[in-house]
Scaffold this active site. Structure first.
Site, short mmCIF file in Angstrom:
data_model
loop_
_atom_site.label_atom_id
_atom_site.label_comp_id
_atom_site.label_asym_id
_atom_site.label_seq_id
_atom_site.Cartn_x
_atom_site.Cartn_y
_atom_site.Cartn_z
N ASP A 250 51.15 52.24 55.59
CA ASP A 250 52.04 53.11 54.81
C ASP A 250 53.15 53.73 55.73
OD1 ASP A 250 52.69 54.87 52.47
OD2 ASP A 250 52.06 56.28 53.90
N GLU A 281 55.05 49.06 55.34
CA GLU A 281 56.06 49.71 54.87
C GLU A 281 56.77 50.43 55.75
OE1 GLU A 281 56.91 53.28 51.15
OE2 GLU A 281 55.17 53.64 52.71
N ASP A 301 61.54 47.69 49.44
CA ASP A 301 62.01 48.57 48.59
C ASP A 301 63.25 48.10 48.07
OD1 ASP A 301 59.92 50.26 48.72
OD2 ASP A 301 60.56 51.26 50.37
N HIS A 372 53.31 52.23 43.03
CA HIS A 372 52.93 53.61 42.71
C HIS A 372 54.01 54.56 43.18
CE1 HIS A 372 52.39 53.46 47.35
NE2 HIS A 372 52.26 54.74 47.18
N ASP A 373 54.71 54.29 44.15
CA ASP A 373 56.04 55.25 44.50
C ASP A 373 56.86 55.17 43.49
OD1 ASP A 373 55.15 56.39 46.71
OD2 ASP A 373 55.56 54.94 48.14
N GLN A 374 57.26 54.07 43.14
CA GLN A 374 58.70 53.86 42.20
C GLN A 374 58.27 54.49 40.94
OE1 GLN A 374 61.02 53.74 44.08
NE2 GLN A 374 60.43 52.39 45.85
N ILE A 375 57.06 54.38 40.33
CA ILE A 375 56.94 55.26 39.25
C ILE A 375 56.45 56.59 39.26
CG2 ILE A 375 55.55 54.96 37.04
CD1 ILE A 375 54.77 52.10 37.69
N GLY A 376 55.52 56.69 40.21
CA GLY A 376 54.91 57.96 40.30
C GLY A 376 55.78 59.20 41.07
N ASN A 377 56.68 58.61 41.74
CA ASN A 377 57.63 59.84 42.38
C ASN A 377 58.67 60.09 41.42
OD1 ASN A 377 56.63 59.97 44.77
ND2 ASN A 377 57.22 58.47 45.58
#
Length: 566
Positions: A250, A281, A301, A372-377
């Site tokens: 990460d 990442e 990304d 997870h980032d692109q939805i959850g953020n």
């Protein structure tokens, strides 16, 4: 002499170790047993031998402070509770497994807690086989404060979270995956520790560089031998003791030490004799880390960001870097991997980002429409099923599934889920207040959240309802989406994967404001061509006249994606 972190068992006797260079004395406390004064050694290490078999609870006493082992293999009572001696050889493996080649990967990212822990993940695996997914990637599973967390607030990287299950239950899940032919990846966090249960600064301040700022505080001091070994040994533990097939590291840009990254990759490659896959990442888009023999790939990304702009029209925050000429940017992504290869980024105050990547094969890049980032953020955790036109999303899914980059999907994608995936934690008291207000403050730069009252509607990360709402329920068109994914992934396995190793770009071009044609030379000399049009108007371009491999819509018609392989 190199000292290893964590307890080491010798029958019923265990050697305990703690790196505490800021302390003059450390006591080992055995639950229900004696307190043992640990021996001070070179370099700030303290050691002690004690009769302690598997299941023994222990901790370290530093004056008035009792702390868990930072390299605990198991916890009882959370990250502030007792550490537990674990027998790494107790589990009896049932499956012989040689792994999968990197080119065959289709990866689904999942959150173990939302699936019901390690046994719930194991129950989910047969569905992935039916879909055509060949690998699962677990969001971080190491111990964190509370019982609910994305995993990126972990503080004990060696200990599986109690709320997910025991170390042996995690091994049983890996065993089951291998039995079904599925590889297992694990997301690991080596750039920071969470805010609850991290005591390292109390006795080993040299573990951090407070003068090197990251979003989470001082950078980890991976240039020092003990912290460096802490993380490298952790990576080796997951690969050797748990037989994990690959790791996703990460946000390594926040580690800011390429020497450490290269040394870690080199030691893993030398030590682990079976095939394992290492993925980064890295916001810096550093092509040098993807050279042969280092890391297999990087999460791309850029692929997501430009497609998100094309699918939704959103240009707030980091999407502003992709708002101008998005079709040209997508063409560069398909032809060369990174979109940003040294250009200035408005989202990073004009700082240049990236290095040239056109020389790298397309399989060095992991592509995704969501993670997870692109939805959850997002403030309300909306998925693309709630943000994009279904026909355009289907066309983008064809590109994602059949392009030569390695595809990754997020749990729920293939069922057309419309459930949100929200940011959730399980903190309490002042820390809970700080996390809640910090979360809401992150959205001040978004036009839709300039009003404080609007920001207060953002779900509280610490509410259990926020966690419960984040389970991926089937969408209203679940059967349609599952059928589309299954057909695409079957085609990928049968037609793309066999000729993927050694594939190279033949270039890509924008043929409209939201349309691209891209071509690749495959390993057998055939040409893969993909024509994508996410606009509302038909466009014209030179495309093959032979039979189609797959098409969503008529080639280059509005909301279409057509694929040829000949």
């Amino acid at each position: 002499m190199t000292v290893r972190w964590g307890p080491e068992r010798h029958g019923d006797t265990t050697t305990f170790r703690l790196w505490a260079p800021d302390r003059d004395a450390v006591t080992l406390e055995i639950d229900g047993g004696d307190h043992v004064t640990m021996t001070a050694g070179d370099g700030g290490w303290f050691t002690a031998d004690a009769p302690a078999g598997a299941g023994t609870r222990y901790r370290f006493r530093l004056g008035d402070l009792a702390v868990p082992d930072p390299a605990s293999r198991g916890q009882d009572g959370g990250v502030n509770g007792w550490s537990v001696v674990v027998d790494p050889d107790a589990y009896q493996w049932r499956t012989e497994w040689d792994g999968r080649p990197w080119e065959s990967m289709v990866i689904e990212e999942v959150h173990a807690g939302l699936l019901g822990g390690f046994t719930g993940v194991a129950d989910h695996l047969p569905h992935l086989v039916d879909l055509g997914v060949t690998a699962i990637e677990l969001m971080p599973v190491n111990a964190f404060g509370g019982t609910r967390n994305w995993g990126y607030d972990g503080v004990l990287p060696y200990a599986p979270a109690e709320s997910y299950g025991t170390p042996d239950e995690l091994k049983a899940m890996v065993d089951r995956a291998h039995q079904l032919g599925i590889s297992v990846f694990l997301d690991v966090v080596y750039n920071h520790f969470g805010p609850d249960g991290n005591y390292l600064g109390e006795y080993a301040s040299a573990f951090f560089h407070p003068e090197v700022k990251t979003p989470w505080g001082g950078a980890v001091a991976v240039d020092e031998e003990a912290p460096r070994r802490f993380f490298i040994d952790n990576a080796l533990m997951w690969l050797e003791d748990y037989r994990i097939d690959g790791l996703r590291f990460d946000a390594v840009h926040a580690i800011a030490n390429n020497g450490f990254l290269d040394a870690m990759a080199a030691e893993i490659r030398e030590r682990v004799k079976r095939p394992v896959h290492l993925v980064l990442e890295n916001e810096k888009n550093d092509a040098a880390r993807l050279a042969e023999g280092k890391y297999d790939a990087q999460w791309n990304d850029d692929f997501h960001n430009v497609l998100h702009v094309l699918l939704t029209g959103e240009t707030d925050a980091y999407y502003a870097d992709f708002a101008d000429r998005p079709a040209d940017r997508l063409a560069r992504c398909l032809a060369e991997g990174f979109i940003y290869q040294g250009e200035g980024s408005a989202n990073h105050d004009g700082e240049t980002r990236g290095t040239p990547s056109a020389h790298l094969p397309p399989t060095r890049f992991v592509s995704f429409l969501q993670n997870h980032d692109q939805i959850g953020n997002r403030a309300f955790g909306e998925r693309l099923t709630k943000l994009a036109d279904p026909a355009k999303l289907a066309a983008a899914t064809v590109l994602w599934a059949l392009s030569p980059q390695i595809p990754l999907l997020f749990m729920g994608d293939a069922a057309g889920s419309e459930s949100p995936f929200l940011f959730f934690t399980d903190f309490h008291d002042e820390l809970a207040d700080a996390v809640r207000e910090g979360r809401r403050g992150e959205f001040k730069k978004f036009a839709a959240f300039q009003d404080e009252a609007k920001r207060e509607t953002i779900p509280d990360p610490n509410a259990k309802s926020t966690f419960d709402r984040s389970r991926a329920e089937d969408g209203p068109d679940a059967d349609h989406w599952r059928d589309l994914y299954a057909r695409l992934l079957k085609l990928r396995a049968e037609r793309i994967v066999p000729v993927l190793a050694g594939a190279s770009s033949l270039g890509a071009e924008a043929v409209g404001d939201a349309a691209v044609v891209a071509r690749w030379r495959m390993a057998d000399g055939t040409t893969l061509t993909i024509a994508l049009n996410l606009s509302d108007e038909a466009v014209a371009a030179t495309i093959p006249d032979g039979p189609l491999l797959f098409a969503a819509g008529r080639p280059l018609a509005p909301s279409s994606c057509a694929v040829w392989l000949a």
